[in-house]
Design an enzyme around this catalytic site. Structure first.
Site, short mmCIF file in Angstrom:
data_model
loop_
_atom_site.label_atom_id
_atom_site.label_comp_id
_atom_site.label_asym_id
_atom_site.label_seq_id
_atom_site.Cartn_x
_atom_site.Cartn_y
_atom_site.Cartn_z
N PHE A 60 3.89 -3.68 -3.16
CA PHE A 60 4.41 -4.18 -4.44
C PHE A 60 4.09 -5.67 -4.63
CE2 PHE A 60 8.65 -6.00 -6.00
CZ PHE A 60 8.22 -6.13 -7.31
N ILE A 61 4.67 -6.52 -3.80
CA ILE A 61 4.42 -7.95 -3.94
C ILE A 61 2.99 -8.28 -3.54
CG2 ILE A 61 5.13 -10.26 -3.21
CD1 ILE A 61 7.94 -9.19 -2.76
N GLY A 74 -3.22 2.08 -1.79
CA GLY A 74 -1.96 1.73 -2.43
C GLY A 74 -2.16 1.19 -3.83
N LYS A 126 13.68 -9.07 10.41
CA LYS A 126 13.05 -10.14 9.65
C LYS A 126 13.45 -11.51 10.19
CE LYS A 126 10.76 -10.04 6.54
NZ LYS A 126 9.26 -10.12 6.52
N ALA A 129 3.06 -7.98 5.29
CA ALA A 129 3.26 -6.64 5.82
C ALA A 129 4.62 -6.54 6.50
CB ALA A 129 2.15 -6.29 6.81
N TYR A 156 17.16 -4.03 9.46
CA TYR A 156 16.07 -4.65 8.71
C TYR A 156 16.20 -6.16 8.70
CZ TYR A 156 13.80 -6.69 4.64
OH TYR A 156 13.08 -7.52 3.82
N ILE A 205 10.48 -2.45 4.85
CA ILE A 205 11.42 -3.18 4.01
C ILE A 205 12.67 -2.40 3.59
CG2 ILE A 205 9.69 -4.74 3.09
CD1 ILE A 205 9.50 -2.94 0.63
N SER A 220 -4.97 8.23 6.74
CA SER A 220 -6.04 9.24 6.69
C SER A 220 -6.30 9.74 5.28
CB SER A 220 -5.67 10.43 7.59
OG SER A 220 -4.46 11.02 7.15
N ARG A 235 23.10 -9.92 -7.16
CA ARG A 235 21.80 -10.32 -6.65
C ARG A 235 21.15 -11.33 -7.59
NH1 ARG A 235 23.73 -8.27 -2.87
NH2 ARG A 235 22.88 -6.65 -1.49
#
Length: 335
Positions: free
Chosen positions: A17-18, A46, A157, A86, A153, A89, A41, A217
């Site tokens: 996405f980003i 993407g 990070k 990479a 997660y 997420i 494969s 958010r």
């Protein structure tokens, strides 16, 4: 580096996405891009597959994996800057597969740092996340806010962030860390709240299935996030290297109010059905995130160029395109 010079930028996570928006931004700024796509494969590149040929003419796509040191070394060799995006997420999946998050987000970051160090790459932009702060203890959140990881997660990070800091301190690796708050926009996966809401409405639903409506958010439109990456990747070293920067708007909205706003913008009368499968464990939910991006603005002049409503309208337009909507399974919960 100068945007008028044909420099080479290497991007991990370029198919995402980003990452795909960053590739577009870098090409528009005059760079050639070496884009790592996770080996698969299916010969899938993407979101890079949706970019125009005028962009792709300046992109070299490399299949590889940040978990493999050889892949990373081949990607970054000869680059003027490396943008490391990479990562695994999805927060809910990190409860199910924490080892995968450590392998990608910690070991993968280590591989990038080692390659940049030994090949003496002039600049590395490492990607952090506002989730490393946990629920806000002080508002707005500055870069000095305590790190409080409330999910596997976030912990993975934060581990990558600490490695980046340590490599700058130990080896003078020219790394800068960008910590975006909640990025949204076209191409985002359905595991995030904004595409979940807009995608369901675009598919004809008027009863929207969500988790907790209370968290707030700071939503940052993806083109502004891409601009922040490009800015810290090209700014004079003395302004950014060795530093961590928040990227956010300084505003916040609750999930519940967001649903109301999307309904208004899409001219749809919406109700919400709570799905307990979408609710994080109580102690793991981050209830409030709002950025203080003063440090980034003062160091580079960066500021968001899009309001929340402007970004939402662009995202709505994307999901209303039948070809784009067909890429999503709006009736499934995406972990």
């Amino acid at each position: 580096m100068s945007s008028t010079t044909a420099t080479t930028a290497a991007v991990t996570g370029a198919e995402g996405f980003i990452g795909s928006h960053l590739v577009e931004k870098l090409v528009a700024d005059g760079h050639r891009v070496r884009a790592m796509v996770q080996y698969n494969s299916f010969s899938s590149f993407g979101w890079l597959e949706t970019l125009g040929q005028d962009v792709l003419d300046n992109v070299e796509i490399v299949l590889g994996d940040v978990r493999d040191p050889g892949s990373v070394t081949g990607l970054v060799k000869g680059a003027d800057a490396v943008y490391h995006l990479a990562a695994l997420i999805a927060i809910p999946y990190s409860y199910q597969a924490p080892h995968s998050y450590v392998e990608t987000n910690v070991t993968g970051t280590l591989n990038v740092l080692e390659a940049v160090r030994h090949l003496e790459i002039p600049r590395l932009v490492h990607t952090s996340t506002s989730e490393t702060y946990g629920t806000a203890q002080t508002v707005p959140i500055t870069e000095d806010h305590p790190i409080n990881t409330q999910s596997p997660y976030a912990a993975s990070k934060a581990g990558g962030d600490r490695l980046a800091d340590s490599y700058h301190a130990s080896f003078e690796t020219p790394v800068v860390t960008l910590r975006p708050f909640n990025t949204f926009g076209p191409r985002q996966s359905m595991r995030a709240v904004i595409p979940t809401v807009i995608g369901q409405v675009a598919a004809g639903e008027r009863t929207i299935t969500l988790g907790d409506l209370r968290p707030t958010r700071d939503f940052l439109y993806v083109k502004d996030t891409a601009a922040a990456f490009a800015t810290v990747g090209t700014a004079p070293a003395e302004q950014v290297v060795g530093r961590t920067f928040n990227a956010g708007t300084g505003g916040e909205i609750s999930v519940g109010d967001l649903v109301t706003l999307v309904g208004k913008l899409m001219d749809a009368d919406l109700t919400v059905r709570e799905d307990t499968d979408r609710i994080r464990p109580a102690a793991s939910e981050v209830m409030r995130l709002v950025a203080d991006a003063t440090r980034l603005r003062e160091a580079t002049g960066w500021a968001p160029a899009h309001s929340l409503e402007e970004g939402l309208l662009h995202t709505i337009e994307f999901f209303r395109d039948p070809a784009n909507l067909a890429r999503y399974k709006t009736d499934l919960y995406n972990v």
